[in-house]
Design an enzyme around this catalytic site. Sequence first.
Site, mmCIF file in Angstrom:
data_model
loop_
_atom_site.group_PDB
_atom_site.id
_atom_site.type_symbol
_atom_site.label_atom_id
_atom_site.label_comp_id
_atom_site.label_asym_id
_atom_site.label_seq_id
_atom_site.Cartn_x
_atom_site.Cartn_y
_atom_site.Cartn_z
ATOM 1 N N TYR A 75 12.158 -29.218 31.941
ATOM 2 C CA TYR A 75 11.478 -27.947 31.652
ATOM 3 C C TYR A 75 11.235 -27.188 32.961
ATOM 4 O O TYR A 75 11.542 -25.990 33.065
ATOM 5 C CB TYR A 75 10.168 -28.263 30.930
ATOM 6 C CG TYR A 75 9.240 -27.089 30.715
ATOM 7 C CD1 TYR A 75 9.490 -26.150 29.721
ATOM 8 C CD2 TYR A 75 8.098 -26.925 31.500
ATOM 9 C CE1 TYR A 75 8.626 -25.079 29.519
ATOM 10 C CE2 TYR A 75 7.235 -25.858 31.307
ATOM 11 C CZ TYR A 75 7.504 -24.944 30.311
ATOM 12 O OH TYR A 75 6.649 -23.874 30.114
ATOM 13 N N ASP A 84 18.148 -14.139 18.354
ATOM 14 C CA ASP A 84 18.100 -15.228 19.333
ATOM 15 C C ASP A 84 18.457 -14.619 20.696
ATOM 16 O O ASP A 84 19.594 -14.164 20.885
ATOM 17 C CB ASP A 84 19.120 -16.299 18.917
ATOM 18 C CG ASP A 84 19.231 -17.424 19.937
ATOM 19 O OD1 ASP A 84 18.532 -17.362 20.976
ATOM 20 O OD2 ASP A 84 20.025 -18.350 19.690
ATOM 21 N N LYS A 117 12.807 -23.583 34.569
ATOM 22 C CA LYS A 117 12.024 -22.464 35.121
ATOM 23 C C LYS A 117 12.503 -22.140 36.544
ATOM 24 O O LYS A 117 12.598 -20.965 36.914
ATOM 25 C CB LYS A 117 10.530 -22.807 35.117
ATOM 26 C CG LYS A 117 9.912 -22.960 33.732
ATOM 27 C CD LYS A 117 10.035 -21.703 32.893
ATOM 28 C CE LYS A 117 9.223 -21.774 31.601
ATOM 29 N NZ LYS A 117 9.481 -20.646 30.699
ATOM 30 N N ARG A 161 -8.463 -30.871 33.830
ATOM 31 C CA ARG A 161 -7.387 -30.132 34.508
ATOM 32 C C ARG A 161 -7.446 -28.644 34.145
ATOM 33 O O ARG A 161 -7.283 -27.773 34.992
ATOM 34 C CB ARG A 161 -6.024 -30.731 34.129
ATOM 35 C CG ARG A 161 -4.838 -29.941 34.683
ATOM 36 C CD ARG A 161 -3.511 -30.638 34.412
ATOM 37 N NE ARG A 161 -2.397 -29.902 34.971
ATOM 38 C CZ ARG A 161 -1.683 -29.002 34.301
ATOM 39 N NH1 ARG A 161 -1.938 -28.746 33.022
ATOM 40 N NH2 ARG A 161 -0.689 -28.362 34.892
ATOM 41 N N ASN A 204 3.927 -23.331 36.065
ATOM 42 C CA ASN A 204 3.499 -24.201 37.172
ATOM 43 C C ASN A 204 4.423 -25.420 37.295
ATOM 44 O O ASN A 204 4.512 -26.025 38.360
ATOM 45 C CB ASN A 204 2.043 -24.619 36.970
ATOM 46 C CG ASN A 204 1.836 -25.594 35.830
ATOM 47 O OD1 ASN A 204 1.879 -26.806 36.017
ATOM 48 N ND2 ASN A 204 1.627 -25.095 34.616
ATOM 49 N N HIS A 205 5.125 -25.757 36.195
ATOM 50 C CA HIS A 205 5.980 -26.949 36.238
ATOM 51 C C HIS A 205 7.245 -26.747 37.091
ATOM 52 O O HIS A 205 7.941 -27.712 37.380
ATOM 53 C CB HIS A 205 6.303 -27.412 34.813
ATOM 54 C CG HIS A 205 5.047 -27.788 34.078
ATOM 55 N ND1 HIS A 205 4.313 -28.912 34.398
ATOM 56 C CD2 HIS A 205 4.345 -27.157 33.108
ATOM 57 C CE1 HIS A 205 3.230 -28.968 33.628
ATOM 58 N NE2 HIS A 205 3.226 -27.913 32.839
HETATM 59 C C1 15L Z 1 3.384 -25.014 30.537
HETATM 60 O O1 15L Z 1 4.184 -24.332 31.158
HETATM 61 C C2 15L Z 1 3.703 -25.515 29.190
HETATM 62 O O2 15L Z 1 4.422 -24.579 28.422
HETATM 63 C C3 15L Z 1 2.474 -25.945 28.421
HETATM 64 O O3 15L Z 1 2.919 -26.781 27.366
HETATM 65 C C4 15L Z 1 1.474 -26.706 29.312
HETATM 66 O O4 15L Z 1 2.045 -27.896 29.761
HETATM 67 C C5 15L Z 1 1.114 -25.852 30.517
HETATM 68 O O5 15L Z 1 2.284 -25.468 31.205
HETATM 69 C C6 15L Z 1 0.191 -26.608 31.481
HETATM 70 O O6 15L Z 1 0.596 -26.950 32.588
HETATM 71 O O7 15L Z 1 -0.953 -26.864 31.083
#
Ligand code: 15L
Length: 272
Positions: free
Chosen positions: A138, A47, A142, A176, A114-115
């Site tokens: 999430y 881990d 990041k 998208r 991107n999130h």
């Molecule tokens: C991510 O970072 C996620 O891990 C994945 O589940 C998707 O949501 C992807 O981005 C996305 O934006 O399509």
Amino acid sequence: MRVLVTGAAGSIGTVVCAGLLERGYDVAGLDMASEPEGFTGSWFTVDCGDPDAVSAVFGKLDESGRLDAVVHLASIPDEAALPVILESHVHTTAALLDAMVEHGVNRIVFASSNHAVGRTPRTDLLRAEVPPRPDTFYGVGKVAAEALLRLYADRYAIDALAARIGSFLPEPESRRHLSTWLSHDDAVRMVHACLTAPDPGFAVLYGISANTRAWWDLEPGRSLGYEPEDDAESFAARVEQAPETETDRVEAAHVGGPFVTEAYYRPALEGA
Ligand code: 15L
């Protein structure tokens, strides 16, 4: 070059490990899951949120030669309660960075997302310099992990590259994705560029393919040597067979697409 890949048994990890091994890298895989059948590098079932276990892995690797870099792909790829997110994205990154400092490893490539800027309204081409604007916990994870990379890059002169990955999939599945897709082969090209770019320091890039309809700037990646070769446009006819829906329109309004919607709203500590 010898690299430690975390999340090596995951969806992106499996592809990246195979691609790096094919390119002649000496790959050590690390994952909470056990060694996948047929894996040809060395393997650690660990881990990476456990600093002692991570330090022991680095110690073990030291015995057989020099480790050049870490590719940190391990994490929960979706929304979760904030403490779970912090453990998954921030604690793991911190444990790896501390071990890197202790063992003189100078480069990390981090699977950001991107999130981290997902709540940014989608207007012009998104640049790497936009301020953090997460769309979920999430995304917060990041952003915090990127901040840690920056801190360690400044303090210890570590090369730290945060790749804000789009939609890593075999093929685009939605409208998208025609803008946000990262193909399997381009993911390997991107990690290879991040591992070999001369003296990048701290850098942020967008991890997408050379999509005709790209929403995000590919220049930061190109300046590091990432030349994507795939384009989601090859799949546009199939994706666009179905008429455009309200979901498509909502997903096109912000960088983070569906993660911006109320379906993702939840109390930070619920279920923690
Ligand atoms: C991510 O970072 C996620 O891990 C994945 O589940 C998707 O949501 C992807 O981005 C996305 O934006 O399509």
